[in-house]
Design a protein around this motif. Structure first.
Motif, mmCIF file in Angstrom:
data_model
loop_
_atom_site.group_PDB
_atom_site.id
_atom_site.type_symbol
_atom_site.label_atom_id
_atom_site.label_comp_id
_atom_site.label_asym_id
_atom_site.label_seq_id
_atom_site.Cartn_x
_atom_site.Cartn_y
_atom_site.Cartn_z
ATOM 1 N N ALA A 46 1.251 -13.759 2.719
ATOM 2 C CA ALA A 46 0.767 -12.888 3.822
ATOM 3 C C ALA A 46 -0.088 -12.173 3.097
ATOM 4 C CB ALA A 46 2.061 -11.873 4.143
ATOM 5 N N LEU A 47 -0.173 -11.714 1.928
ATOM 6 C CA LEU A 47 -1.040 -10.996 1.054
ATOM 7 C C LEU A 47 -2.297 -12.079 1.046
ATOM 8 C CD1 LEU A 47 0.993 -9.342 -1.946
ATOM 9 C CD2 LEU A 47 -0.040 -8.285 0.072
ATOM 10 N N ILE A 49 -3.174 -14.277 3.108
ATOM 11 C CA ILE A 49 -3.966 -14.281 4.249
ATOM 12 C C ILE A 49 -4.721 -13.202 4.698
ATOM 13 C CG2 ILE A 49 -3.617 -14.506 6.754
ATOM 14 C CD1 ILE A 49 -1.188 -16.459 6.208
ATOM 15 N N ALA A 50 -3.949 -11.925 4.316
ATOM 16 C CA ALA A 50 -4.538 -10.662 4.505
ATOM 17 C C ALA A 50 -5.989 -10.465 3.674
ATOM 18 C CB ALA A 50 -3.649 -9.411 4.392
ATOM 19 N N LEU A 51 -5.825 -11.165 2.604
ATOM 20 C CA LEU A 51 -7.020 -11.180 1.573
ATOM 21 C C LEU A 51 -8.088 -11.933 2.260
ATOM 22 C CD1 LEU A 51 -8.379 -10.659 -1.250
ATOM 23 C CD2 LEU A 51 -7.332 -12.499 -2.222
ATOM 24 N N GLY A 52 -7.761 -13.078 2.794
ATOM 25 C CA GLY A 52 -8.833 -13.909 3.342
ATOM 26 C C GLY A 52 -9.501 -13.136 4.546
ATOM 27 N N LEU A 53 -8.677 -12.386 5.368
ATOM 28 C CA LEU A 53 -9.222 -11.668 6.300
ATOM 29 C C LEU A 53 -10.317 -10.626 5.966
ATOM 30 C CD1 LEU A 53 -6.219 -10.980 8.902
ATOM 31 C CD2 LEU A 53 -8.709 -12.020 9.547
ATOM 32 N N VAL A 54 -9.939 -9.878 5.042
ATOM 33 C CA VAL A 54 -10.575 -8.865 4.341
ATOM 34 C C VAL A 54 -12.137 -9.554 3.640
ATOM 35 C CG1 VAL A 54 -10.985 -7.044 2.427
ATOM 36 C CG2 VAL A 54 -8.689 -7.480 3.674
ATOM 37 N N ALA A 55 -11.688 -10.557 2.851
ATOM 38 C CA ALA A 55 -13.086 -11.426 2.428
ATOM 39 C C ALA A 55 -13.837 -11.604 3.460
ATOM 40 C CB ALA A 55 -12.367 -12.655 1.590
ATOM 41 N N ALA A 56 -13.350 -12.433 4.494
ATOM 42 C CA ALA A 56 -14.196 -12.808 6.007
ATOM 43 C C ALA A 56 -15.079 -11.633 6.122
ATOM 44 C CB ALA A 56 -13.137 -13.485 6.745
ATOM 45 N N GLY A 70 -24.603 -8.702 -2.891
ATOM 46 C CA GLY A 70 -23.503 -8.505 -1.817
ATOM 47 C C GLY A 70 -22.082 -8.116 -2.263
ATOM 48 N N TYR A 71 -21.279 -8.173 -1.403
ATOM 49 C CA TYR A 71 -19.626 -7.622 -1.756
ATOM 50 C C TYR A 71 -18.754 -8.622 -1.899
ATOM 51 C CZ TYR A 71 -21.820 -2.950 -1.168
ATOM 52 O OH TYR A 71 -22.540 -2.046 -1.142
ATOM 53 N N GLN A 72 -19.163 -10.121 -2.206
ATOM 54 C CA GLN A 72 -18.265 -10.979 -2.002
ATOM 55 C C GLN A 72 -17.263 -11.234 -2.977
ATOM 56 O OE1 GLN A 72 -20.187 -14.900 -0.957
ATOM 57 N NE2 GLN A 72 -22.057 -13.749 -1.221
ATOM 58 N N ARG A 73 -17.509 -10.250 -4.259
ATOM 59 C CA ARG A 73 -16.338 -10.315 -5.316
ATOM 60 C C ARG A 73 -15.404 -9.243 -5.297
ATOM 61 N NH1 ARG A 73 -18.781 -11.793 -11.239
ATOM 62 N NH2 ARG A 73 -19.576 -13.901 -10.909
ATOM 63 N N VAL A 74 -15.423 -8.539 -4.201
ATOM 64 C CA VAL A 74 -14.351 -7.396 -4.052
ATOM 65 C C VAL A 74 -13.314 -8.141 -3.701
ATOM 66 C CG1 VAL A 74 -13.589 -5.652 -2.465
ATOM 67 C CG2 VAL A 74 -16.093 -5.759 -3.181
ATOM 68 N N GLY A 75 -13.065 -9.123 -2.831
ATOM 69 C CA GLY A 75 -11.867 -9.948 -2.557
ATOM 70 C C GLY A 75 -11.245 -10.625 -3.741
ATOM 71 N N LEU A 76 -12.423 -10.839 -4.663
ATOM 72 C CA LEU A 76 -11.816 -11.712 -5.907
ATOM 73 C C LEU A 76 -10.816 -10.970 -6.769
ATOM 74 C CD1 LEU A 76 -14.956 -13.487 -6.867
ATOM 75 C CD2 LEU A 76 -13.079 -14.839 -5.777
ATOM 76 N N LEU A 77 -11.201 -9.774 -6.790
ATOM 77 C CA LEU A 77 -10.237 -8.808 -7.509
ATOM 78 C C LEU A 77 -8.854 -8.574 -6.985
ATOM 79 C CD1 LEU A 77 -9.888 -6.785 -9.627
ATOM 80 C CD2 LEU A 77 -10.662 -4.917 -8.413
ATOM 81 N N ALA A 78 -8.848 -8.513 -5.701
ATOM 82 C CA ALA A 78 -7.417 -8.652 -5.021
ATOM 83 C C ALA A 78 -6.686 -10.100 -5.186
ATOM 84 C CB ALA A 78 -7.701 -8.151 -3.538
ATOM 85 N N ALA A 79 -7.723 -11.243 -5.294
ATOM 86 C CA ALA A 79 -7.196 -12.307 -5.402
ATOM 87 C C ALA A 79 -6.513 -12.499 -6.724
ATOM 88 C CB ALA A 79 -7.970 -13.473 -5.281
ATOM 89 N N LEU A 80 -7.152 -11.941 -7.722
ATOM 90 C CA LEU A 80 -6.480 -12.064 -9.133
ATOM 91 C C LEU A 80 -5.258 -11.335 -9.354
ATOM 92 C CD1 LEU A 80 -7.219 -13.085 -12.023
ATOM 93 C CD2 LEU A 80 -8.376 -10.834 -12.350
ATOM 94 N N ILE A 81 -4.980 -10.127 -8.643
ATOM 95 C CA ILE A 81 -3.831 -9.351 -8.542
ATOM 96 C C ILE A 81 -2.758 -10.089 -7.919
ATOM 97 C CG2 ILE A 81 -2.734 -7.391 -7.745
ATOM 98 C CD1 ILE A 81 -5.490 -5.799 -8.309
#
Length: 302
Positions: A46-47, A49-56, A70-81
């Motif tokens: 669920a996290l 998928i939510a990350l995928g939505l935010v990243a999109a 751009g801001y594409q790496r913001v989602g990567l930090l969440a992915a690492l966590i």
């Protein structure tokens, strides 16, 4: 399906939360560790998928003075966590499995099987919604998560059937260990992939030597040096290099520059920065330098 990637992710997220709630309640009521383990896996999914939505959504934001790439790496930090949390959850499942192996508990098999079957159906629905042919790597990664969930649900069902017909309660913690193995495998891959991007390591499937060779084989190009190839985000690759050309004006070598940029795009590079240098300038070998050596392997004079 005709749904956009964002809508697919949104529908998949809702189905995931529904299955998660059913498995968590069912696992608690039936006392099935395998079902609770699968619910834990669903939390991480669920996290994801939510990350995928935010990243999109974030990926659509244009670059600005604060984020020129751009801001594409913001989602990567969440992915690492998220990847680190997968590892923690797997360790907790392994610990609880050990406790159950030492002291088995009674399990409500009919309830366990009913919830697990519901989870399997839900995962199959999500897999159908997402499809399996993806050019969008973000969507593909979510589909892989769903595939892992499907395998986990199958494992829970098999362990329930074994216990029902044989009474061998050890099948439940053993199934939990297998599910934990799936979770930890996914977590390690996620941490590895995100860490490689943060470290600016060469992206998978790209060869610096091949790109340099393609450039040096172009007309007017004498040498390529100070080469950098790195991922800005998972699907955004950047390239920079100094291109040493024959002693001509920049206007005259503009065609060569455009050809290089086109070749890089064809090889999956999204952003390139090329510095054209005259052949009268010595090679700056600060990182990487490859030239057209003669057969004897004579070094470039600097």
């Amino acid at each position: 399906m005709s749904l956009s990637p964002e809508r697919r992710l949104a529908v998949t997220f809702l189905v995931t939360v529904l299955i998660l709630a059913c498995e968590a309640i069912g696992g608690y009521l039936s006392n099935s560790l395998a079902l609770l383990s699968d619910a834990g896996h669903m939390v991480t999914d669920a996290l994801a998928i939510a990350l995928g939505l935010v990243a999109a959504r974030i990926s659509k934001r244009p670059s600005d003075k604060n984020a020129t790439f751009g801001y594409q790496r913001v989602g990567l930090l969440a992915a690492l966590i998220n990847g680190a949390s997968l590892l923690v959850i797997a360790l907790l499942i392994f610990y609880e499995s050990y406790e159950r192996l030492i002291s088995p508990t009674r399990i409500d098999i009919p309830l366990m099987l009913g919830i697990a079957f519901l989870g399997l159906v839900g995962n199959l629905v999500m897999a159908f919604i997402l499809g399996h042919n993806h050019e969008d790597l973000n969507l593909k990664s979510v589909w892989l998560h769903v595939l892992g969930d499907t395998l986990s649900s199958v494992g829970v069902i098999i362990s329930g059937i074994v216990i029902y017909f044989t009474g061998w309660t050890y099948a439940d913690p053993i199934a939990s260990v297998l599910i934990g193995g799936i979770i930890i495998w996914g977590g390690i891959r996620l941490v590895r992939d995100t860490a490689s991007i943060f470290l600016n390591l060469t992206p998978k499937g790209f060869g610096v030597e091949k790109l340099v060779k393609n450039i040096t084989n172009m007309p007017d190009v004498i040498d390529v040096h100070d080469v950098h190839l790195w991922p800005v985000a998972h699907s955004n690759i950047a390239f920079s290099a100094h291109i040493l050309v024959e002693d001509k004006t920049l206007k005259e070598v503009e065609t060569t520059k455009r050809n290089i940029e086109e070749m890089l795009r064809e090889n999956g590079v999204d952003h390139s920065t090329l510095q054209i240098e005259c052949s009268c300038v010595d090679c700056d070998n600060s990182l990487y330098c490859q030239i057209n050596h003669n057969e004897s392997g004579e070094e470039h004079n600097r």
